[in-house]
Design a protein around this motif. Structure first.
Motif, PDB file in Angstrom:
ATOM      1  N   ILE A   4     -24.030 -31.341 -44.262  1.00 38.85           N
ATOM      2  CA  ILE A   4     -22.849 -31.226 -43.380  1.00 38.85           C
ATOM      3  C   ILE A   4     -22.960 -32.206 -42.210  1.00 38.85           C
ATOM      4  CG2 ILE A   4     -21.553 -29.669 -41.847  1.00 38.85           C
ATOM      5  CD1 ILE A   4     -22.003 -27.470 -43.901  1.00 38.85           C
ATOM      6  N   GLU A   5     -24.179 -32.406 -41.732  1.00 42.70           N
ATOM      7  CA  GLU A   5     -24.368 -33.405 -40.666  1.00 42.70           C
ATOM      8  C   GLU A   5     -24.008 -34.804 -41.202  1.00 42.70           C
ATOM      9  OE1 GLU A   5     -28.349 -33.512 -39.076  1.00 42.70           O
ATOM     10  OE2 GLU A   5     -27.866 -35.248 -37.816  1.00 42.70           O
ATOM     11  N   GLU A   8     -20.190 -34.993 -41.314  1.00 45.87           N
ATOM     12  CA  GLU A   8     -19.474 -35.052 -40.031  1.00 45.87           C
ATOM     13  C   GLU A   8     -19.770 -36.326 -39.243  1.00 45.87           C
ATOM     14  OE1 GLU A   8     -22.501 -32.062 -37.566  1.00 45.87           O
ATOM     15  OE2 GLU A   8     -20.406 -31.539 -37.814  1.00 45.87           O
ATOM     16  N   THR A   9     -20.742 -37.101 -39.705  1.00 43.65           N
ATOM     17  CA  THR A   9     -21.035 -38.388 -39.041  1.00 43.65           C
ATOM     18  C   THR A   9     -20.845 -39.557 -40.005  1.00 43.65           C
ATOM     19  OG1 THR A   9     -23.381 -38.178 -39.574  1.00 43.65           O
ATOM     20  CG2 THR A   9     -22.683 -37.347 -37.421  1.00 43.65           C
ATOM     21  N   SER A  11     -18.772 -41.786 -40.479  1.00 40.33           N
ATOM     22  CA  SER A  11     -17.656 -42.584 -39.952  1.00 40.33           C
ATOM     23  C   SER A  11     -17.588 -43.927 -40.668  1.00 40.33           C
ATOM     24  CB  SER A  11     -17.848 -42.792 -38.445  1.00 40.33           C
ATOM     25  OG  SER A  11     -19.157 -43.230 -38.156  1.00 40.33           O
ATOM     26  N   LYS A 182     -19.501 -39.000 -34.691  1.00 39.43           N
ATOM     27  CA  LYS A 182     -18.865 -37.833 -35.297  1.00 39.43           C
ATOM     28  C   LYS A 182     -17.415 -38.160 -35.613  1.00 39.43           C
ATOM     29  CE  LYS A 182     -21.003 -33.448 -34.457  1.00 39.43           C
ATOM     30  NZ  LYS A 182     -20.835 -32.075 -34.007  1.00 39.43           N
ATOM     31  N   ARG A 185     -11.471 -35.044 -36.616  1.00 43.41           N
ATOM     32  CA  ARG A 185     -10.603 -34.397 -37.594  1.00 43.41           C
ATOM     33  C   ARG A 185      -9.919 -33.203 -36.946  1.00 43.41           C
ATOM     34  NH1 ARG A 185     -11.902 -38.685 -39.667  1.00 43.41           N
ATOM     35  NH2 ARG A 185     -12.985 -38.937 -41.660  1.00 43.41           N
TER      36      ARG A 185
END
Ligand SMILES: Cc1cc2nc3c(=O)[nH]c(=O)nc-3n(C[C@H](O)[C@H](O)[C@H](O)COP(=O)(O)O)c2cc1C
Length: 199
Positions: A4-5, A8-9, A11, A182, A185
Motif C-alpha cells: 500500500i505504501e 500511495e507513492t 507518482s 504521495k 487522490r
C-alpha cells in the motif's frame, strides 16, 4: 516495501536519469506484471522492451512534436502550462534518454470462441498497474502513458508489431531524478457507496 505504501507513492516519474537499469530488474517488474489477473486467466499480454538508442530516438522524434501540438490546447496555470503538462512535455522530449520504454500489448483473444476487444484492455491495464507499482517498490520511476496513440502506425512499423496486437500502455522506466511523492487522490468517503448508490 509495504504494497500500500508503494501504491500511495507511485507518482508519475516524468524526469528520469539516463543511468542504465539492470535487465534483471526489468524482468522483475515484468514478472510482477504477469502476476496480474486476466479474464479466464487468459494472460494474453506481451511486453516489448525498447532499449536500443536509435529506436528510442525515433520514438522521441515522432512523439515530441505531436505531443507539443496537442498540448497547445490543454489547460494552463496562468500563462504557464500546468505542472503535469510541463512534465509530460519534458518526458515526451527526453523519452529517448529513459533506459527503457516498455510497451504493454496483446491480442484480441478472449473469450476464445468469440474474442471481444474489451477483454484485451481488461488484461493489459491490471498488468501495467502491477508493473508500475512493482517498479516503485524497487525505487524505479515509471509513468503510465498512452503516448503511443500519437504515432501508433509508425510505432507498429518501427517495432514490427502485427495489426492483430493491440497497444495498451507505453511505460518509460528508469531511476527517478526526483523523490517519489504521495499521490493526490479523492478521499474514499467521496467514492464509497455502502450497500447502495445513495442513502
Ligand atoms: C490510461 C492512462 C493514460 C495516461 N497517459 C499519460 C500520458 O500519455 N502521459 C503522461 O505523462 N501521463 C499519463 N498518465 C499518467 C496520469 O496523468 C497520472 O497518473 C495522473 O496525472 C496522476 O498523477 P500521479 O499518478 O503522479 O499522482 C496516464 C494515466 C493513465 C491511467
Amino acid at each position: 516495501m509495504d504494497v500500500i505504501e508503494a501504491m500511495e507513492t507511485c507518482s508519475a516519474a516524468r524526469y528520469l536519469k539516463p543511468d542504465p537499469v539492470p535487465q534483471d530488474l526489468i524482468e522483475r517488474v515484468i514478472y510482477a506484471a504477469t502476476r496480474a489477473s486476466s479474464p479466464g486467466n487468459s494472460q494474453e499480454w506481451d511486453f516489448i522492451v525498447v532499449r536500443n538508442p536509435e529506436t528510442k530516438r525515433k520514438i522521441r522524434d515522432l512523439l515530441a512534436p505531436r505531443f507539443k501540438a496537442m498540448a497547445v490546447g490543454l489547460p494552463t496555470t496562468g500563462r504557464a502550462p500546468s505542472k503535469m503538462i510541463a512534465g509530460a512535455m519534458h518526458l515526451a522530449e527526453t523519452i529517448n534518454e529513459a533506459p527503457a520504454i516498455i510497451f504493454v500489448c496483446g491480442p484480441v483473444a478472449y473469450p476464445p470462441n468469440q474474442p471481444l476487444e474489451q477483454f484485451v484492455w481488461s488484461a493489459l491495464y491490471p498488468a501495467a498497474q502491477n508493473l508500475i507499482v512493482a517498479a516503485r517498490s524497487l525505487g524505479l520511476g515509471t509513468t503510465f502513458t498512452t503516448f503511443h496513440m500519437f504515432m501508433e502506425s509508425e510505432i507498429r512499423d518501427l517495432l514490427g508489431i502485427p495489426q492483430e496486437i493491440k497497444l495498451g500502455v507505453m511505460i518509460p522506466i528508469g531511476w527517478p531524478q526526483n523523490d517519489f511523492v504521495k499521490v493526490k487522490r479523492k478521499p474514499i468517503s467521496s467514492v464509497i457507496h455502502w450497500d447502495k448508490w445513495s442513502d
